[in-house]
Write a protein that holds these residues in place. Structure first.
Motif, PDB file in Angstrom:
ATOM      1  N   VAL A 409     -38.934 -42.042-146.351  1.00 58.12           N
ATOM      2  CA  VAL A 409     -39.946 -41.285-145.606  1.00 58.12           C
ATOM      3  C   VAL A 409     -39.579 -41.223-144.122  1.00 58.12           C
ATOM      4  O   VAL A 409     -39.057 -42.196-143.548  1.00 58.12           O
ATOM      5  CB  VAL A 409     -41.334 -41.945-145.769  1.00 58.12           C
ATOM      6  N   LEU A 410     -39.886 -40.093-143.510  1.00 59.48           N
ATOM      7  CA  LEU A 410     -39.933 -39.937-142.059  1.00 59.48           C
ATOM      8  C   LEU A 410     -41.365 -39.562-141.727  1.00 59.48           C
ATOM      9  O   LEU A 410     -41.906 -38.608-142.287  1.00 59.48           O
ATOM     10  CB  LEU A 410     -38.973 -38.830-141.609  1.00 59.48           C
ATOM     11  N   ALA A 411     -42.005 -40.310-140.835  1.00 55.07           N
ATOM     12  CA  ALA A 411     -43.431 -40.101-140.565  1.00 55.07           C
ATOM     13  C   ALA A 411     -43.695 -40.096-139.077  1.00 55.07           C
ATOM     14  O   ALA A 411     -42.962 -40.706-138.288  1.00 55.07           O
ATOM     15  CB  ALA A 411     -44.273 -41.179-141.248  1.00 55.07           C
ATOM     16  N   SER A 412     -44.784 -39.412-138.692  1.00 55.10           N
ATOM     17  CA  SER A 412     -45.197 -39.388-137.293  1.00 55.10           C
ATOM     18  C   SER A 412     -45.806 -40.729-136.907  1.00 55.10           C
ATOM     19  O   SER A 412     -46.213 -41.521-137.755  1.00 55.10           O
ATOM     20  CB  SER A 412     -46.206 -38.256-137.068  1.00 55.10           C
ATOM     21  N   PHE A 413     -45.854 -40.961-135.594  1.00 54.17           N
ATOM     22  CA  PHE A 413     -46.444 -42.195-135.072  1.00 54.17           C
ATOM     23  C   PHE A 413     -47.903 -41.961-134.706  1.00 54.17           C
ATOM     24  O   PHE A 413     -48.260 -40.865-134.263  1.00 54.17           O
ATOM     25  CB  PHE A 413     -45.667 -42.670-133.838  1.00 54.17           C
ATOM     26  N   PRO A 414     -48.753 -42.988-134.860  1.00 52.09           N
ATOM     27  CA  PRO A 414     -48.457 -44.356-135.330  1.00 52.09           C
ATOM     28  C   PRO A 414     -48.519 -44.513-136.842  1.00 52.09           C
ATOM     29  O   PRO A 414     -48.377 -45.621-137.342  1.00 52.09           O
ATOM     30  CB  PRO A 414     -49.542 -45.182-134.654  1.00 52.09           C
ATOM     31  N   LEU A 415     -48.735 -43.419-137.585  1.00 47.34           N
ATOM     32  CA  LEU A 415     -48.865 -43.532-139.033  1.00 47.34           C
ATOM     33  C   LEU A 415     -47.632 -44.179-139.658  1.00 47.34           C
ATOM     34  O   LEU A 415     -47.745 -44.870-140.676  1.00 47.34           O
ATOM     35  CB  LEU A 415     -49.112 -42.151-139.638  1.00 47.34           C
ATOM     36  N   ALA A 416     -46.462 -43.985-139.043  1.00 49.09           N
ATOM     37  CA  ALA A 416     -45.232 -44.547-139.601  1.00 49.09           C
ATOM     38  C   ALA A 416     -45.324 -46.057-139.788  1.00 49.09           C
ATOM     39  O   ALA A 416     -44.725 -46.612-140.714  1.00 49.09           O
ATOM     40  CB  ALA A 416     -44.054 -44.197-138.700  1.00 49.09           C
ATOM     41  N   THR A 417     -46.081 -46.740-138.928  1.00 51.39           N
ATOM     42  CA  THR A 417     -46.184 -48.194-139.043  1.00 51.39           C
ATOM     43  C   THR A 417     -46.888 -48.619-140.322  1.00 51.39           C
ATOM     44  O   THR A 417     -46.704 -49.741-140.791  1.00 51.39           O
ATOM     45  CB  THR A 417     -46.930 -48.785-137.834  1.00 51.39           C
ATOM     46  N   ALA A 418     -47.714 -47.728-140.889  1.00 46.06           N
ATOM     47  CA  ALA A 418     -48.485 -48.065-142.083  1.00 46.06           C
ATOM     48  C   ALA A 418     -47.835 -47.586-143.371  1.00 46.06           C
ATOM     49  O   ALA A 418     -48.264 -47.978-144.457  1.00 46.06           O
ATOM     50  CB  ALA A 418     -49.894 -47.477-141.976  1.00 46.06           C
ATOM     51  N   TRP A 428     -37.883 -44.333-141.895  1.00 47.61           N
ATOM     52  CA  TRP A 428     -36.674 -44.313-141.051  1.00 47.61           C
ATOM     53  C   TRP A 428     -36.888 -45.044-139.741  1.00 47.61           C
ATOM     54  O   TRP A 428     -35.996 -45.716-139.246  1.00 47.61           O
ATOM     55  CB  TRP A 428     -36.258 -42.863-140.800  1.00 47.61           C
ATOM     56  N   VAL A 429     -38.075 -44.929-139.175  1.00 51.05           N
ATOM     57  CA  VAL A 429     -38.397 -45.652-137.954  1.00 51.05           C
ATOM     58  C   VAL A 429     -39.877 -45.982-137.983  1.00 51.05           C
ATOM     59  O   VAL A 429     -40.703 -45.163-138.391  1.00 51.05           O
ATOM     60  CB  VAL A 429     -38.025 -44.842-136.690  1.00 51.05           C
ATOM     61  N   GLY A 430     -40.231 -47.238-137.576  1.00 54.31           N
ATOM     62  CA  GLY A 430     -41.638 -47.607-137.636  1.00 54.31           C
ATOM     63  C   GLY A 430     -42.000 -48.872-136.893  1.00 54.31           C
ATOM     64  O   GLY A 430     -43.147 -49.051-136.517  1.00 54.31           O
ATOM     65  N   HIS A 431     -41.032 -49.762-136.662  1.00 55.75           N
ATOM     66  CA  HIS A 431     -41.355 -51.034-136.011  1.00 55.75           C
ATOM     67  C   HIS A 431     -40.247 -51.393-135.035  1.00 55.75           C
ATOM     68  O   HIS A 431     -39.057 -51.378-135.378  1.00 55.75           O
ATOM     69  CB  HIS A 431     -41.512 -52.146-137.052  1.00 55.75           C
ATOM     70  N   LEU A 432     -40.646 -51.753-133.825  1.00 55.34           N
ATOM     71  CA  LEU A 432     -39.705 -52.055-132.748  1.00 55.34           C
ATOM     72  C   LEU A 432     -38.691 -53.115-133.143  1.00 55.34           C
ATOM     73  O   LEU A 432     -37.505 -53.021-132.805  1.00 55.34           O
ATOM     74  CB  LEU A 432     -40.486 -52.506-131.509  1.00 55.34           C
ATOM     75  N   SER A 433     -39.130 -54.146-133.858  1.00 52.12           N
ATOM     76  CA  SER A 433     -38.251 -55.276-134.166  1.00 52.12           C
ATOM     77  C   SER A 433     -37.434 -55.084-135.433  1.00 52.12           C
ATOM     78  O   SER A 433     -36.512 -55.873-135.684  1.00 52.12           O
ATOM     79  CB  SER A 433     -39.078 -56.563-134.297  1.00 52.12           C
ATOM     80  N   TRP A 434     -37.750 -54.079-136.231  1.00 53.87           N
ATOM     81  CA  TRP A 434     -37.121 -53.971-137.545  1.00 53.87           C
ATOM     82  C   TRP A 434     -36.457 -52.624-137.800  1.00 53.87           C
ATOM     83  O   TRP A 434     -35.784 -52.468-138.832  1.00 53.87           O
ATOM     84  CB  TRP A 434     -38.155 -54.265-138.642  1.00 53.87           C
ATOM     85  N   SER A 435     -36.634 -51.654-136.919  1.00 51.88           N
ATOM     86  CA  SER A 435     -35.972 -50.353-137.055  1.00 51.88           C
ATOM     87  C   SER A 435     -34.811 -50.282-136.072  1.00 51.88           C
ATOM     88  O   SER A 435     -35.023 -50.425-134.863  1.00 51.88           O
ATOM     89  CB  SER A 435     -36.950 -49.204-136.769  1.00 51.88           C
ATOM     90  N   PRO A 436     -33.581 -50.070-136.536  1.00 53.12           N
ATOM     91  CA  PRO A 436     -32.445 -49.951-135.613  1.00 53.12           C
ATOM     92  C   PRO A 436     -32.630 -48.781-134.645  1.00 53.12           C
ATOM     93  O   PRO A 436     -33.223 -47.752-135.012  1.00 53.12           O
ATOM     94  CB  PRO A 436     -31.253 -49.706-136.550  1.00 53.12           C
TER      95      PRO A 436
END
Length: 504
Positions: A409-418, A428-436
Motif C-alpha cells: 500500500v501507498l497511503a496519504s498521511f497521517p492515515l498511512a500510520t494506521a 511504503w512509508v508510514g513511521h519515522l523510525s521504521w520507514s527508510p
C-alpha cells in the motif's frame, strides 16, 4: 502482598482515573478509534502493526516498508495480543486489554518497593509511591504551562521529564509501564533469592521480561546486579547466585542485539533513534526538584541488600543514560522510584509539618500532570496524529484488509500510520523510525495525494514503490486516478476516502 492501606487504595484509584478517563473521552468523540491513545500516535500504531502481523504470521516483521521485512520479532505483549486478534478480537482491544494489567502491576511494584524501604510508615510509603509514579519536574511543568522558552526547549523538557513520569506512560506506552513496574519486583526477588535460592529463578524470569519489554531498564538492572556482586565483602556463593538473574536480564538484550545486526529494519530504527543527549540544563531541570530532597535521605547502605540496590539503581540508571546512545533519555524511566524513597526520607529528616509535606508533594505531581494532560489534548487535535478514523477511512481500511487484491500500500498521511495495524498490509512509508528515507518518501507521497505532483513523476513514484493499492484519506485533495491514468484498474470510493487498485 498484604492488604492495601487506604493511602494505597487512594493512589490506585487516582492512577485508574488517570488511565481510563482519557480513553473514555476518546471513545466519547464517536469516531472510530485507531487504537492509539498517546501523545505520539504513530508509536502505538507501530505496536498494533506488530500485533496484527503476529496475528497473521506468528512472528512479526516491519510493515512500514515495502516489501515487509523478515518476520523475526517475538514480544511478550504483542505476540499474545496477536493470538487474541487471530481468535477474532479487534487489534485495538487486544492491545488495550493490557491497560488494567499494566495499572495493577505498576501499583504492585511501587507499593512493594516503598514498603520494603520504608517499613511500618504507611503515609511515607504512600508519599514515596506517589513520587515514584507521578513525579514530573515542577520546573519543566512551569515552562510547559506558561509556554516559557523556545518550542525546542519545551519539547526537550516534555520528552525528558516524561521519562520519569511513570504514570504518563499509561497513555499508550504500556511496555514501558510494565518494565518500570517489574524493576522493583525483580530487585526484591533478587534480594529474597540470595536467602531462598528458588527465588533466583523468579528474579531471572522477571528480569528477562524487563529487558524484553524495554531494554534500557534491562541494562540498568544488569548494572545493579553487577554492582551487588562487586560490593566488598560479598561471598563467592552469593556472587555466583547473582549469575542466574544476570543471565535472565542478558538473554533478551542479546536477542535485540542480534536483530539490530541482522534485520535491516531494526538496524535502521537503532540508527534513527540515536537522538543524542538533551542539554545538561534539561537534565538538571528534570532531576533536581526530586534529587535535592533525595540527597538528605542518603545513608550508608551497610549489609542491607535493599539499601544497596536503592543507591545502585540511581547510579546504574544515570550510567545507562550516559553511555547507551539510542534514545538515552529512556534510561531515566523508573528512576523516580528510588529517588522518591530517598526524597521522603530526606523530608522526614527535616521534620517539617505534615501540611507542608503534603503541599510539597502536590507541587511535585499536580503541575506536571496538568501540563502532560494539556499536551495530550493538544496532540489529539493535531492533523499529523491519527487517534481517530473518519467513517470513510475505517470502511476503506476494512476493504483493504478483507476484500482488496493482494499487494502492498501507498497511503496519504497521517492515515498511512494506521494502514499496517488495520489491514496487515505493508505500507511504503508510514513511521519515522521504521520507514527508510522517511522524510524524502513522505514528502513525495504527500505531494502525490495533495495534487502537487504531475502525472509522470506520480506514475514513477508508484512504480518505484512497487505497491498494488493506493489509499487516499480524508479529505482527498487530488484526483489520483486521473494522474495515474491506465495504471489504475479500479477506484472504490468510501465517503471521503478512496482506494485505488493498481495493475501489474
Amino acid at each position: 502482598m498484604t492488604r492495601l492501606s487506604r493511602w494505597e487504595w487512594a493512589l490506585l484509584a487516582l492512577l485508574a482515573a488517570w488511565t481510563f478517563v482519557p480513553l473514555a473521552l476518546l471513545l466519547g468523540d464517536g469516531r472510530p478509534l485507531t487504537g492509539a491513545d498517546g501523545i505520539i500516535a504513530a508509536d502505538q500504531l507501530q505496536y498494533l502493526a506488530w500485533v496484527r502481523d503476529a496475528a497473521n504470521h506468528g512472528l512479526a516483521g516491519n510493515l512500514f516498508d515495502v516489501p515487509a521485512g523478515p518476520r523475526d520479532f517475538v514480544h511478550p505483549m504483542f505476540t499474545p495480543s496477536g493470538g487474541l486478534v487471530a481468535l477474532g478480537i479487534s487489534v485495538q482491544l487486544a492491545y488495550l486489554l493490557w491497560k488494567p494489567v499494566a495499572l495493577l502491576v505498576l501499583g504492585a511494584g511501587a507499593f512493594a518497593w516503598a514498603r520494603r524501604l520504608l517499613p511500618g510508615r504507611p503515609r511515607a510509603q504512600a508519599a514515596a509511591a506517589t513520587l515514584g509514579l507521578l513525579f514530573f519536574s515542577p520546573l519543566a511543568a512551569f515552562a510547559l504551562l506558561t509556554r516559557t522558552g523556545t518550542g525546542t526547549a519545551r519539547d526537550q523538557l516534555l520528552s525528558t521529564g516524561s521519562e520519569l513520569f511513570a504514570a504518563g506512560a499509561l497513555w499508550g506506552y504500556l511496555p514501558t509501564v510494565l518494565a518500570i513496574a517489574l524493576m522493583p519486583l525483580t530487585i526484591l526477588a533478587v534480594e529474597r533469592g540470595l536467602e531462598r535460592p528458588r527465588w533466583l529463578a523468579v528474579a531471572a524470569g522477571l528480569g528477562a521480561l524487563v529487558s524484553w519489554l524495554h531494554p534500557w531498564q534491562g541494562l540498568t538492572l544488569v548494572a545493579v546486579v553487577a554492582g551487588l556482586a562487586a560490593f566488598p565483602g560479598e561471598t563467592r556463593r552469593r556472587r555466583l547466585a547473582l549469575a542466574l538473574p544476570a543471565a535472565g536480564l542478558l538473554v533478551p538484550l542479546a536477542y535485540y542485539g542480534v536483530l539490530a545486526r541482522t534485520d535491516r529494519a531494526w538496524e535502521l530504527s537503532s540508527r534513527v533513534t540515536e537522538v543524542g543527549h538533551p542539554p545538561l540544563w534539561v537534565l538538571l531541570g528534570v532531576l533536581l526538584p526530586l534529587a535535592v530532597p533525595a540527597v538528605y535521605g542518603l545513608r550508608r547502605p551497610g549489609e542491607d541488600l535493599a539499601e544497596r540496590t536503592l543507591l545502585l539503581w540511581i547510579v546504574a540508571g544515570l550510567a545507562t543514560y550516559a553511555f547507551v546512545p539510542p534514545t538515552p533519555a529512556h534510561a531515566l524511566a523508573g528512576l523516580a522510584l528510588p529517588l522518591g524513597v530517598l526524597a521522603v526520607r530526606g523530608w522526614e529528616r527535616l521534620r517539617a509539618p505534615a501540611a507542608l509535606g503534603a503541599a510539597a508533594l502536590a507541587v511535585m505531581v499536580v503541575p506536571g500532570a496538568a501540563a502532560v494532560a494539556r499536551e495530550l489534548r493538544a496532540a489529539a487535535h493535531r492533523p499529523t496524529q491519527q487517534l481517530w478514523l473518519a467513517d470513510g477511512e475505517a470502511a476503506a481500511l476494512r476493504y483493504v484488509r478483507d476484500r482488496a487484491p493482494g499487494g502492498d500500500v501507498l497511503a496519504s498521511f497521517p492515515l498511512a500510520t494506521a494502514v499496517p495495524a488495520h489491514t496487515g498490509r505493508a505500507v511504503w512509508v508510514g513511521h519515522l523510525s521504521w520507514s527508510p528515507d522517511f522524510t524524502a518518501r513522505a514528502r513525495r507521497t504527500q505531494a502525490l495525494f495533495d495534487g502537487q505532483m504531475a502525472a509522470a513523476p506520480a506514475r514513477a513514484l508508484v512504480r518505484e514503490a512497487g505497491v498494488r493499492l493506493l489509499v487516499a484519506g480524508c479529505p482527498t485533495k487530488a484526483d489520483v486516478g486521473r494522474l495515474l491514468g491506465p495504471a489504475v484498474t479500479a477506484a472504490r470510493r468510501f465517503e471521503c476516502a478512496t482506494v485505488y487498485e493498481i495493475g501489474p
